[in-house]
Design a protein around this motif. Structure first.
Motif, PDB file in Angstrom:
ATOM      1  N   UNK A 177      -8.028 -12.815 -12.814  1.00 25.19           N
ATOM      2  CA  UNK A 177      -7.684 -11.734 -11.881  1.00 25.19           C
ATOM      3  C   UNK A 177      -7.143 -10.553 -12.677  1.00 25.19           C
ATOM      4  N   UNK A 178      -7.587  -9.340 -12.276  1.00 24.18           N
ATOM      5  CA  UNK A 178      -7.134  -8.125 -12.963  1.00 24.18           C
ATOM      6  C   UNK A 178      -6.780  -7.090 -11.907  1.00 24.18           C
ATOM      7  N   UNK A 179      -5.473  -6.820 -11.752  1.00 25.72           N
ATOM      8  CA  UNK A 179      -4.989  -5.900 -10.734  1.00 25.72           C
ATOM      9  C   UNK A 179      -4.161  -4.816 -11.409  1.00 25.72           C
ATOM     10  N   UNK A 180      -4.437  -3.535 -11.044  1.00 21.88           N
ATOM     11  CA  UNK A 180      -3.665  -2.404 -11.543  1.00 21.88           C
ATOM     12  C   UNK A 180      -2.765  -1.903 -10.424  1.00 21.88           C
ATOM     13  N   UNK A 181      -1.427  -2.011 -10.592  1.00 23.14           N
ATOM     14  CA  UNK A 181      -0.518  -1.502  -9.560  1.00 23.14           C
ATOM     15  C   UNK A 181      -0.314   0.005  -9.722  1.00 23.14           C
ATOM     16  N   UNK A 182      -0.260   0.725  -8.588  1.00 25.97           N
ATOM     17  CA  UNK A 182      -0.029   2.171  -8.578  1.00 25.97           C
ATOM     18  C   UNK A 182       1.127   2.486  -7.670  1.00 25.97           C
ATOM     19  N   UNK A 183       1.887   3.538  -7.989  1.00 25.96           N
ATOM     20  CA  UNK A 183       2.973   4.015  -7.147  1.00 25.96           C
ATOM     21  C   UNK A 183       2.599   5.387  -6.622  1.00 25.96           C
ATOM     22  N   UNK A 184       2.531   5.510  -5.313  1.00 22.04           N
ATOM     23  CA  UNK A 184       2.209   6.777  -4.658  1.00 22.04           C
ATOM     24  C   UNK A 184       3.509   7.346  -4.105  1.00 22.04           C
ATOM     25  N   UNK A 185       3.939   8.478  -4.576  1.00 26.48           N
ATOM     26  CA  UNK A 185       5.209   9.097  -4.211  1.00 26.48           C
ATOM     27  C   UNK A 185       4.905  10.351  -3.406  1.00 26.48           C
ATOM     28  N   UNK A 186       5.575  10.456  -2.200  1.00 25.92           N
ATOM     29  CA  UNK A 186       5.417  11.637  -1.352  1.00 25.92           C
ATOM     30  C   UNK A 186       6.809  12.186  -1.082  1.00 25.92           C
ATOM     31  N   UNK A 187       6.972  13.505  -1.172  1.00 30.74           N
ATOM     32  CA  UNK A 187       8.251  14.177  -0.987  1.00 30.74           C
ATOM     33  C   UNK A 187       8.342  14.770   0.418  1.00 30.74           C
ATOM     34  N   UNK A 188       9.556  15.127   0.756  1.00 32.64           N
ATOM     35  CA  UNK A 188       9.857  15.889   1.992  1.00 32.64           C
ATOM     36  C   UNK A 188       9.307  15.227   3.263  1.00 32.64           C
ATOM     37  N   UNK A 189       9.813  14.123   3.769  1.00 30.95           N
ATOM     38  CA  UNK A 189      10.854  13.296   3.136  1.00 30.95           C
ATOM     39  C   UNK A 189      10.252  12.385   2.086  1.00 30.95           C
ATOM     40  N   UNK A 190      11.082  11.857   1.248  1.00 33.85           N
ATOM     41  CA  UNK A 190      10.636  11.038   0.133  1.00 33.85           C
ATOM     42  C   UNK A 190      10.156   9.688   0.646  1.00 33.85           C
ATOM     43  N   UNK A 191       8.919   9.336   0.274  1.00 34.22           N
ATOM     44  CA  UNK A 191       8.326   8.058   0.622  1.00 34.22           C
ATOM     45  C   UNK A 191       7.629   7.487  -0.582  1.00 34.22           C
ATOM     46  N   UNK A 192       7.644   6.185  -0.735  1.00 32.21           N
ATOM     47  CA  UNK A 192       7.029   5.491  -1.861  1.00 32.21           C
ATOM     48  C   UNK A 192       6.082   4.435  -1.326  1.00 32.21           C
ATOM     49  N   UNK A 193       4.834   4.505  -1.770  1.00 28.20           N
ATOM     50  CA  UNK A 193       3.808   3.535  -1.385  1.00 28.20           C
ATOM     51  C   UNK A 193       3.377   2.777  -2.624  1.00 28.20           C
ATOM     52  N   UNK A 194       3.060   1.526  -2.441  1.00 26.73           N
ATOM     53  CA  UNK A 194       2.528   0.714  -3.541  1.00 26.73           C
ATOM     54  C   UNK A 194       1.057   0.430  -3.237  1.00 26.73           C
ATOM     55  N   UNK A 195       0.240   0.788  -4.219  1.00 29.09           N
ATOM     56  CA  UNK A 195      -1.211   0.610  -4.090  1.00 29.09           C
ATOM     57  C   UNK A 195      -1.667  -0.279  -5.227  1.00 29.09           C
TER      58      UNK A 195
END
Length: 874
Positions: free
Chosen positions: A101-119
């Motif tokens: 298995x080969x998985x690349x984790x990504x962090x998606x950051x959105x401002x105003x208001x601050x939100x963090x998504x994991x992809x």
């Protein structure tokens, strides 16, 4: 005992819960994408905006960014579409190795208001790697005595891909002695093994080359190879064997010591020391053989170490032994028969009975050059001799008797091609092999005078400035002669001719030894423009031969003549008196100053200017025509006596000039004369009557000749029109004459004291062709000015007409550029006939260049002209 929480503890607990709820509120659900490795840059992974529930405007305004935990930024976001795209090449094997298995984790950051998504992006494997062996070559050594069934482990292959894309099976190329078995180890690893299925024989096959191939289970299938080289080790199980059982050879009795006789060769199928062979004579070889021959124990070569004699021993039989170095040693045998052959050991001889004498190059064919004999001390065929000459020589051998020959000529001799022949005669006997002898006989060729001198070029052009010092070198001619001695010595001379009824020898002379031509005196361009020198080169042979070359000498004009005033005439004195009415308006023609220059080209172009004047505001002089006109109206305050000094300059270098002084009397009541045919003309003076008579006769002659010319041209045109249907004239008929049908009209104009008579050609309304005659009552000679605004072709046409029609009378033609082409006739030089032309095609500083009619007419008749005229007229 329970410890109570203090204020500081409650404070930290509240802060912890604050950050916990803040982080919980900013991290949303997890999104997962699955893509294949090696996608192109810009490939779409997924619609991130849609999957995160964001609008495109919100996607852009809240400054969304993607951060990768892998270190490299493999992905980026297309803000315009809200899509997650591949940013650079992704290699699953580099990122995850052999992991399933080969998985690349990504962090998606959105401002105003601050939100963090994991992809998470799962990278799926593709079959982009071929299985390969650790080494491309795998050598093995197996003894030929190895029993069948023995196994030999081989190297396992490796494949970076995983799953079905990893290696699947091994394949071995076909071989009758080997097969392949695959052994599976714990963990699913497969190891290939080589199995010997048949006994080896090194003498049949020393090396077995097998190709081991491994393939994977991908689509398309990928493979890798390894070359297996099996060397069979030898044992001494073979006897040395000669190529032939009996070797026969024939050797000449005159063979020298060390001569190679024969090389019997044996081979041993074994390897190493088992196959190494040593040669020797047999045990029972006689001493007579050992004294004459010897053998190389390593190569088996038999060479001669003594002298052979056919009469003592005609043949030899030798026993040869070959042994290997194995254990035990193996031995082979063969026989060598040597036949001694009698040889042709005497070369033929060439005897020169008579020495050759020198030959003249005009010697006829068949002339005897020398007598030659041949002999050979051998007998039979070895004593028969033949003589031969090389090909390509003008000689041949003529047999006479008993090996005697005569050397005779058989072709044309040319000393210039070959001054001496070295004839190589070859004598060959009929022996086996034949022996040859060569002898060289030199034959000299005597020269005869059969080549005339030849100049380096058939004609020479020399351009010489006038007024050069006498004795100047004009040119040098050179000729060469292919002959020899006195026949090649050359003397130069000038063939006698005349230039302007004067012997050419008075103009130039030539150095008879080197061909240098010198001037006898200075040349004057105005008297002589071009002449020819015919130079002869003669050799000193008997009889002598000669050839000629022409030297064209062109005299180049220099500005050595000042302008000469024609009007006012010098015969009237240095001061010219003119009358002018006080009522004259601006632009009134007072008089016209006319000058000529004996030079040519730029040197003859004349300009006029007012040097001094009593009143410079009253008069002006035309720069090109010399017309003196009023600049303004004459007033009552102007002096009645005006004095003008007019300067004339040519365009040469250095500038030459002349001046004339005009005395103008301003008179009251003086009117311009008006020609009225009804009024009786005043009685002319004797001189004026003579001028008028000349004028009338000249105009009448020109008119009659022009009419005759036009009539002839009209008749030709009518004849041509009958045959061709159109009125066209050839260029060689009148050199470009385009409109022969002209109606001549004569008009008389008056402008002050200068009279003009215009001769018009063509329609009454057309001014395309006109001739204007200018008369000055103050001059004792008449002036004619022909104004013809046309092309250069029309000017050549006028030359043709004038040259064919006008008699050799006292006329001088000149031209000046006014508003077209201007021809000026003057009768002040009764012994010359010239035409000077200023063509509009050659203009420099708004000034036309003059060319003499003699130059143009000479060009028309095929004679030489100066360089500038030749360039202008083509």
């Amino acid at each position: 005992m329970t410890k109570r929480m203090g204020y500081r503890d409650w404070r930290w607990l509240a802060l912890w819960w604050h950050y916990f709820f803040l982080l919980w509120s900013t991290i949303d659900g997890q999104t997962r994408y699955t893509i294949s490795e090696e996608l192109k840059q810009g490939s779409v992974v997924g619609n991130l905006a849609k999957d995160l529930g964001l609008g495109l405007s919100e996607f852009f305004d809240r400054k969304l960014r993607v951060a990768s935990e892998a270190g490299k930024q493999y992905f980026s976001v297309d803000a315009g579409k809200g899509e997650l795209v591949v940013n650079e090449r992704i290699d699953r094997e580099t990122l995850c190795g052999q992991s399933a298995s080969c998985v690349l984790p990504l962090q998606v950051v959105i401002e105003n208001p601050l939100q963090l998504y994991r992809v998470e992006v799962e990278i799926q494997d593709i079959n982009d790697n071929s299985p390969s062996f650790p080494s491309k070559q795998h050598p093995l050594e197996i003894a030929e005595t190895t029993a069948a069934g023995v196994r030999f482990p081989l190297e396992s292959a490796q494949d970076p891909d995983v799953g079905s894309n990893s290696l699947k099976s091994y394949i071995l190329s076909k071989d009758e002695c080997f097969t392949l078995k695959v052994k599976e180890l714990s963990g699913g690893r497969k190891v290939p093994e080589l199995v010997l299925t048949k006994a080896l024989d090194r003498e049949k096959k020393t090396v077995h080359n097998l190709l081991l191939t491994v393939v994977d289970g991908g689509n398309p299938v990928r493979s890798g190879t390894s070359q297996i080289t099996i060397t069979v080790l030898d044992v001494n199980d073979n006897v040395p064997v000669f190529e032939n059982a009996v070797y026969k050879v024939s050797v000449s009795e005159k063979s020298a010591e060390g001569t190679f006789i024969v090389n019997p060769r044996a081979t041993d199928a074994d390897d190493g020391q088992n196959g190494q062979i040593e040669y020797s004579f047999g045990v029972h070889t006689s001493d007579s053989v050992l004294s004459v021959f010897e053998i190389d124990f390593l190569t088996g070569k038999i060479i001669l170490k003594g002298q052979l004699d056919f009469e003592s021993a005609a043949n030899y039989e030798i026993d040869i032994s070959a042994k290997d170095k194995g254990s035990p040693r193996m031995e082979g045998h063969c026989s060598v028969q040597v036949d001694v052959a009698d040889v042709n050991d005497n070369s033929p001889e060439i005897i020169l009975t008579s020495k050759p004498s020198p030959l003249r190059e005009d010697a006829p064919s068949g002339t005897v050059v020398a007598l030659i004999g041949a002999r050979d001390l051998d007998s039979g065929n070895n004593g028969k001799v033949t003589l031969q000459l090389p090909r390509g020589y003008p000689f041949s051998l003529k047999p006479s008797f008993s090996n005697n020959y005569a050397l005779v000529t058989s072709g044309v001799l040319d000393r210039e091609s070959f001054s001496e022949y070295n004839i190589e005669i070859t004598a060959t006997d009929s022996g086996s092999p034949p022996l040859t002898t060569k002898k060289t006989i030199p034959v000299s060729i005597i020269d005869i005078n059969d080549n005339p001198p030849k100049f380096t070029q058939p004609s020479y052009n020399v351009f010489l400035k006038e007024n050069g010092p006498p004795g100047s070198l004009l040119s040098s001619v050179s000729a060469s002669d292919l002959d020899f001695g006195d026949n090649a010595k050359i003397s130069y001379s000038i063939l006698e001719s005349k230039v302007q009824d004067v012997s050419l020898s008075s103009y130039v002379y030539i150095n008879s030894d080197n061909g240098s031509i010198y001037s006898m005196h200075s040349f004057d361009y105005e008297k002589l423009k071009v002449f020819q020198i015919l130079v002869q080169a003669k050799d000193h042979g008997s009889p002598s031969l000669s050839s000629n070359a022409t030297v064209h000498v062109f005299i180049l004009d220099q500005n050595d003549n000042a302008p000469a005033v024609i009007y006012p005439s010098a015969a009237l004195g240095s001061l010219s008196h003119q009358n002018m009415p006080r009522s004259a308006k601006a632009g009134h023609l007072v008089t016209k100053v006319t000058a000529v220059d004996a030079d040519s080209g730029h040197n003859a172009w004349i300009s006029y200017k007012l040097a001094e004047a009593t009143d410079t505001s009253l008069f002006s002089v035309n720069l090109y025509t010399g017309e003196v006109r009023t600049k303004r109206a004459v007033s009552e305050q102007d002096d009645s006596s005006q004095r003008l000094l007019i300067e004339m300059q040519d365009d040469g270098e250095p500038v030459q000039s002349a001046t004339v002084t005009l005395s103008i009397q301003v008179e009251d009541g003086l009117h311009e004369p008006i020609l009225d045919p009804r009024q009786k003309a005043p009685e002319p003076s004797k001189k004026s009557g003579r001028i008028t008579l000349y004028l009338v006769l000249s105009l009448a002659s020109v008119s009659v000749l022009s009419m005759v010319t036009f009539i002839i041209l009209a008749v030709k045109c009518v004849r041509n029109s009958r045959s061709s249907g159109s009125c066209c004239m050839r260029r060689d008929d009148l050199d470009g004459y385009k409109n022969p049908n002209r109606n001549l009209q004569i008009q008389l104009n008056t402008d002050g004291p200068i009279k003009y008579v215009e001769v018009l050609g063509g329609d009454m309304m057309s001014q395309s062709q006109s001739f204007r005659s200018c008369l000055s009552p103050m001059s004792e000679f008449s002036d004619f000015t022909f104004v013809k605004p046309s092309s250069t072709t029309d000017f050549k046409e006028m030359i043709n007409v004038l040259d064919a029609s006008l008699p050799d009378s006292a006329w001088t033609f000149e031209s000046q550029q006014v508003s077209g082409e201007l021809y000026h006739l003057s009768g002040d030089q009764p012994t010359s006939r010239r035409l000077k032309y200023q063509g509009a095609a050659y203009v420099q500083d708004n000034r036309s260049v003059a060319y003499t009619a003699l130059e143009i007419i000479n060009l028309k008749k095929g004679r030489g002209v100066d360089q500038k005229t030749s360039q202008y007229l083509g």
